[in-house]
Design a protein around this motif. Sequence first.
Motif, short mmCIF file in Angstrom:
data_model
loop_
_atom_site.label_atom_id
_atom_site.label_comp_id
_atom_site.label_asym_id
_atom_site.label_seq_id
_atom_site.Cartn_x
_atom_site.Cartn_y
_atom_site.Cartn_z
N PRO B 191 -12.08 -29.23 66.77
CA PRO B 191 -11.45 -28.83 68.03
C PRO B 191 -9.93 -29.04 68.08
CG PRO B 191 -12.52 -30.95 68.31
CD PRO B 191 -12.89 -30.45 66.94
N TYR B 199 -15.54 -29.96 64.13
CA TYR B 199 -16.89 -29.45 64.37
C TYR B 199 -16.93 -27.93 64.24
CZ TYR B 199 -17.47 -34.10 66.44
OH TYR B 199 -17.51 -35.45 66.64
N ILE B 206 -17.46 -26.46 72.32
CA ILE B 206 -16.96 -27.80 72.04
C ILE B 206 -16.23 -28.33 73.27
CG2 ILE B 206 -15.53 -29.23 70.52
CD1 ILE B 206 -15.85 -27.17 68.33
N GLN B 208 -14.08 -30.41 73.94
CA GLN B 208 -12.85 -31.16 73.66
C GLN B 208 -11.73 -30.19 73.32
OE1 GLN B 208 -12.72 -33.75 70.14
NE2 GLN B 208 -10.53 -34.09 70.47
#
Lengths: 348, 348
Positions: B191, B199, B206, B208
């Motif tokens: 991220p 990820y 995600i 974040q």
Amino acid sequence: MGNMKEYTIAVVGATGAVGQKMIQLLEKSEIPLKELKLLASARSAGKTATFKGKEYKIEETTNESFKNVDIALFSAGGSITKAFEKAARESGAVVIDNTSAFRMDENTPLVVPEVNAEALHNHNQLIANPNCSTTQMVVALKPIKEAFGLSRVIVSTYQAVSGAGVEALEELDTQTASVLKGEEVEASILPSAGDKKHYQMAFNVIPQIDLFSDEGYTFEEWKMINETKKIMGMPNLKVSATCVRVPVKYGHSESVYIEIDKDDVSVADLRAVLADAPGIIVQDDPSTQLYPLATESEDKKDTFVGRIRKDPDDKKGFHLWIVSDNLIKGAAWNSIQIAETMIDMNLI
Amino acid sequence: MGNMKEYTIAVVGATGAVGQKMIQLLEKSEIPLKELKLLASARSAGKTATFKGKEYKIEETTNESFKNVDIALFSAGGSITKAFEKAARESGAVVIDNTSAFRMDENTPLVVPEVNAEALHNHNQLIANPNCSTTQMVVALKPIKEAFGLSRVIVSTYQAVSGAGVEALEELDTQTASVLKGEEVEASILPSAGDKKHYQMAFNVIPQIDLFSDEGYTFEEWKMINETKKIMGMPNLKVSATCVRVPVKYGHSESVYIEIDKDDVSVADLRAVLADAPGIIVQDDPSTQLYPLATESEDKKDTFVGRIRKDPDDKKGFHLWIVSDNLIKGAAWNSIQIAETMIDMNLI
């Protein structure tokens, strides 16, 4: 399981995305199985499915399909439930229905076992399984309500394409490949196969799930609003929802804002209560970038909760990020869990 | 434009995702251009870019780059702004900065022209351009505040990968192709390139954006909270945010819940006020499945608003779905619009 009785289980909609997951989960279930009947539409009859290494023929669903069936797991659309639930109950089966057909019927319990198993006592051989997006949310809301009170829920969802079925998943893959190749994208299923217009899902988000209903809300949004109140047993709980489809295959994510009754609760308090609650795994550590992810929820029965934060401007306001596999806890597993719970409670 | 003066404009970060959009938008801008200077890091110096059919050499940014520059558009990261804004201002340039370096500085106006152009009068040759996710939201909040009052904002975002830069976009494509082929997915950017863990973004969401800050919030979430209060001139406005990255290339979508002061406002009232407001296109008709879509916002300057609904349990609560191209109104266009507005106001 509390007794040694063996059960005949029918899966109605055995070829669908949820039906297939039900068969996989029944393989690992503790329910002592006498016989398994796999039912579907005439179109799918004759196909086969494997269960515990044995091949099963899929049969067409008829009024006669339910003879000697103890538990009928329906997941073939509301019209199929409405067409066959009566025959199933008259044959003596308990119907556990994963469609929206009877969810808001006042004589039908709407059950998430972690939340309101006691409602199963009032079953009339028919139990409704909630909408996927509702189920994972109430699993997390229940222990919070018990510990701190709950007055309000505002949710925005990030829902996976598998919730729209196998063909929608195929459309996402086809569209995605087209975009990567720079080719024209075709849309004929999403956001809702039954609606007039279809939009590109690949590399897009679509703020429509199911058809539009009244007040500008979609049916999916009304399901989240009304089912949450019913399952939580809180008709006056303030709930509002925005339901959005994202290009994810499995796993619904939800950004949930809540207001609790107490004004002296810390994030650590909330985290502790959730960590102790059934069906929940807390994944919440900013220092190690730990939070729930849709891709990590795949094929798991749990509901994952993280990003727990207090509203900087409201002592009673908190954010939660709730993720679960929409086909498992959101559908197939919750249905089988209802069956297991009813057996444990000596209701079947 | 209100006068016939010609301007020398420098673009700092000319090879970045936003810098490239700035160059495209300057081609169509009404600003009378004397000279264009394209600046970047030493690594990118020597590359070329095309502007109005002519080839421009990209030069390394140095303290001497700003001689005779009237307007310097910075979009090369906060550290570059901090390194060169002083030299630019001392050379007489007005700096319009698209990084977070000076946004919360109390002596620096943070401006979205549709919302708070009057703040430009207090410029000290330095104007900050807000975070992309904030800009599109305040464009919609301003007319609502003026008409009905505003007390609270709770936002969940669905942010495009282009906001994380050109390399993040490439990672999304590479990962997506890997998933389609059933190959292993590698993650090294999202991220946040500056964080430890990375990820899978393809077919995932995600929760974040940017690094984590205090209270469990990310910097992106604090930006939305603090910048909104500053731009709206409402230090006591209640704002909370959850910022989420989705596998979309261009266009941020936002699910925004607001509470207004009046309790007798209809959806039609809200829609009419938004339709009349500058910079907004209302796309809101459930009967024709009309609502804003990220894919449709690409390369457009407008902010699109739809899914306008009243909270069924709160007369003062409303939902909005707000979409805009994060690189255009969220970054490049807002910067150029600030320059155009300052020229119109005789401030440059």
